[in-house]
Write a protein that holds these residues in place. Sequence first.
Motif, short mmCIF file in Angstrom:
data_model
loop_
_atom_site.label_atom_id
_atom_site.label_comp_id
_atom_site.label_asym_id
_atom_site.label_seq_id
_atom_site.Cartn_x
_atom_site.Cartn_y
_atom_site.Cartn_z
N TRP A 1 0.80 -1.23 0.00
CA TRP A 1 0.00 0.00 0.00
C TRP A 1 0.84 1.28 0.00
N PRO A 2 1.86 1.41 0.86
CA PRO A 2 2.59 2.69 0.87
C PRO A 2 3.23 3.01 -0.48
N ASP A 3 3.72 1.99 -1.19
CA ASP A 3 4.35 2.23 -2.50
C ASP A 3 3.30 2.61 -3.55
N ARG A 4 2.14 1.96 -3.48
CA ARG A 4 1.05 2.33 -4.40
C ARG A 4 0.66 3.80 -4.20
N LEU A 5 0.55 4.17 -2.93
CA LEU A 5 0.11 5.53 -2.62
C LEU A 5 1.16 6.56 -3.01
N ALA A 6 2.45 6.23 -2.81
CA ALA A 6 3.52 7.15 -3.22
C ALA A 6 3.47 7.35 -4.73
N ARG A 7 3.26 6.27 -5.47
CA ARG A 7 3.18 6.36 -6.93
C ARG A 7 1.97 7.21 -7.34
N ALA A 8 0.84 6.94 -6.70
CA ALA A 8 -0.38 7.68 -7.05
C ALA A 8 -0.22 9.17 -6.76
N ALA A 9 0.38 9.49 -5.62
CA ALA A 9 0.54 10.89 -5.26
C ALA A 9 1.55 11.59 -6.18
N ALA A 10 2.62 10.88 -6.54
CA ALA A 10 3.63 11.48 -7.42
C ALA A 10 3.09 11.69 -8.83
N LEU A 11 2.33 10.70 -9.33
CA LEU A 11 1.73 10.84 -10.67
C LEU A 11 0.74 12.00 -10.68
N SER A 12 -0.01 12.11 -9.62
CA SER A 12 -1.01 13.16 -9.52
C SER A 12 -0.34 14.54 -9.54
N ALA A 13 0.70 14.70 -8.73
CA ALA A 13 1.41 15.99 -8.69
C ALA A 13 2.11 16.27 -10.01
N ALA A 14 2.64 15.21 -10.67
CA ALA A 14 3.33 15.40 -11.95
C ALA A 14 2.34 15.75 -13.06
N THR A 15 1.06 15.45 -12.84
CA THR A 15 0.02 15.82 -13.81
C THR A 15 -0.34 17.30 -13.64
N VAL A 16 -0.41 17.74 -12.39
CA VAL A 16 -0.68 19.16 -12.13
C VAL A 16 0.43 20.01 -12.75
N ARG A 17 1.66 19.52 -12.66
CA ARG A 17 2.82 20.29 -13.15
C ARG A 17 2.97 20.31 -14.66
N ALA A 18 2.37 19.32 -15.36
CA ALA A 18 2.62 19.17 -16.80
C ALA A 18 2.06 20.37 -17.57
N PRO A 19 2.77 20.80 -18.63
CA PRO A 19 2.29 21.95 -19.39
C PRO A 19 0.97 21.68 -20.11
N VAL A 20 0.72 20.42 -20.56
CA VAL A 20 -0.53 20.09 -21.25
C VAL A 20 -1.50 19.49 -20.23
N ALA A 21 -2.72 20.04 -20.14
CA ALA A 21 -3.72 19.56 -19.18
C ALA A 21 -3.94 18.07 -19.38
N GLY A 22 -3.89 17.29 -18.27
CA GLY A 22 -4.22 15.87 -18.33
C GLY A 22 -3.05 14.97 -18.66
N GLU A 23 -1.93 15.52 -19.10
CA GLU A 23 -0.73 14.71 -19.33
C GLU A 23 0.08 14.71 -18.04
N PHE A 24 0.94 13.70 -17.81
CA PHE A 24 1.85 13.83 -16.66
C PHE A 24 3.26 14.06 -17.16
N ASP A 25 4.03 14.78 -16.35
CA ASP A 25 5.40 15.13 -16.70
C ASP A 25 6.30 14.06 -16.11
#
Lengths: 309, 309
Positions: free
Chosen positions: A265-289
């Motif tokens: 669980w902790p690794d799944r959640l770290a991945r989910a949180a990092a992907l989510s934040a990397a999506t907010v940061r991406a220049p194109v809406a909805g893509e992840f960086d």
Amino acid sequence: MILTVTLNTALDITYRVPSLRPHASHRVTEVTERPGGKGLNVARVLAALGHSVTVTGFAGGGTGRALQETLTTVPGINDALIPVAGAPRRTVAVVDTATGDTTQLNEPGPVIAPAEWSAFLEAYEDLLRSSSAVALCGSLPPGVPVGAYAHLVRAARAASVPVLLDTSGEPLRRGIAARPDFVKPNADELAELTGSHEPVQATRDVRRRGARAVVASLGAEGLLAVAPEGHWRATPPGRVTGNPTGAGDSAVAGLLSGLVEHLPWPDRLARAAALSAATVRAPVAGEFDRAAYEELLPRVAVTERATAA
Amino acid sequence: MILTVTLNTALDITYRVPSLRPHASHRVTEVTERPGGKGLNVARVLAALGHSVTVTGFAGGGTGRALQETLTTVPGINDALIPVAGAPRRTVAVVDTATGDTTQLNEPGPVIAPAEWSAFLEAYEDLLRSSSAVALCGSLPPGVPVGAYAHLVRAARAASVPVLLDTSGEPLRRGIAARPDFVKPNADELAELTGSHEPVQATRDVRRRGARAVVASLGAEGLLAVAPEGHWRATPPGRVTGNPTGAGDSAVAGLLSGLVEHLPWPDRLARAAALSAATVRAPVAGEFDRAAYEELLPRVAVTERATAA
């Protein structure tokens, strides 16, 4: 493979115009088209992570064909969309290149006929046989019964396929009662469902209503997970600024990919949180960086909490 | 049959929204789709007048398919659009239902490859064999040579098919030099081509440049025709108010239908002027109001002028 269901698929169109002025005529300088709808967003992130993904839902008419053409450009996605008479909704984002502001125009979804819904159910049950997990994502188009997700959750459970539900309103309420393995509400959906604006209490309430595990996405505060195996919070480092479109869908992809890879669980959640934040940061809406994702992943703080259920 | 050529076809989409606010998100309450591009507008009016019409031009991708689906709803139109890689441009008219104002977003046309242009030319020459008249309408998409209309005019003349040209700018200038039977400029196109804002003088200049007959559409002032057979003015009764979109295309349909029905010039012009005014009056942009047309037709004043060429 992982199956994602998008009953209300969309063709996401972005127009760039020099300056948007109401009641004027504009020459669009750039047109881009992307597959849209939450389950298709989840599928693109899963494919980018190297997973084999099948997408299903509805696609009819010229817009359906255009949507399916955009899917062929994403390696790793298998198109199992069901042909119907109605066309998927288009969403048009008009970006004013002078200011960077976006004006959004969203079409209503197509009306799905009873026979089309039955054809979908049959195809879905076939697809479950070769699925390692299934995500049920987004709103329902007109004509699909409000208990649709409850039905799809029960079919997945009968086929012993882990099922994640990510929707809102009455379809979420009914879907939870059918006992999905995971639900991923955001703060607004949690509050609407439970009447509580206190995430820990609301998340526990959602479990009592039938969800085996709840992962609430709380924007900048990261994720809150309540599962039989434990309770965790996953928080990305610092404040992430950008466009939150698709951040929740990236979190779903993180959770599902971690599940089928048998991550704790902790690794799944770290991945989910990092992907989510990397999506907010991406220049194109909805893509992840991807670079942002790799940089953020080891820096997500996952803390276990006392499980006073 | 009558052939209409639309090299820059379009899918015309109309969105109704309660109130358009820049930088906000809008739920579209009503979506309508119509075939677009000047030659397709001409074809719809010809079909409504009971003529058999074939349309050609380009249609690719999902938007091409959506455009072709809209054509199937118009009885009397035979679809001979050429498949290409690029999709037709979409035009999106956003109607603010609170104010009735329209905000227009126009995509650029697709890039036509040299092999696609060659395939079109071959199909066009085949279609000319069974055509009683041909209309060449509208702008050129990227990739089509600027002398395209000159080429198409010469091919029609070689096939002894009367040819009408309705375009603007350099494609019009070059097309006129190839000696079309008819051109139908509006006041702006006349002025741009000849440098003269005096319609009678400008119209004569266009004949000297190569057009056999010129019918200038002058908005509320009606039509001015200069042909070897005579000079006329056709003026609709009173002031017509409404949306002028498509009025010129309806005039082209009136002229061509009158030509193939062997009507004398004054009757052709009366029909063209009445159709044009009935299009301005119609509640839907680009459609003509049949009752208004029948009421206006006998009331158009056609006057012959001294032919001091």
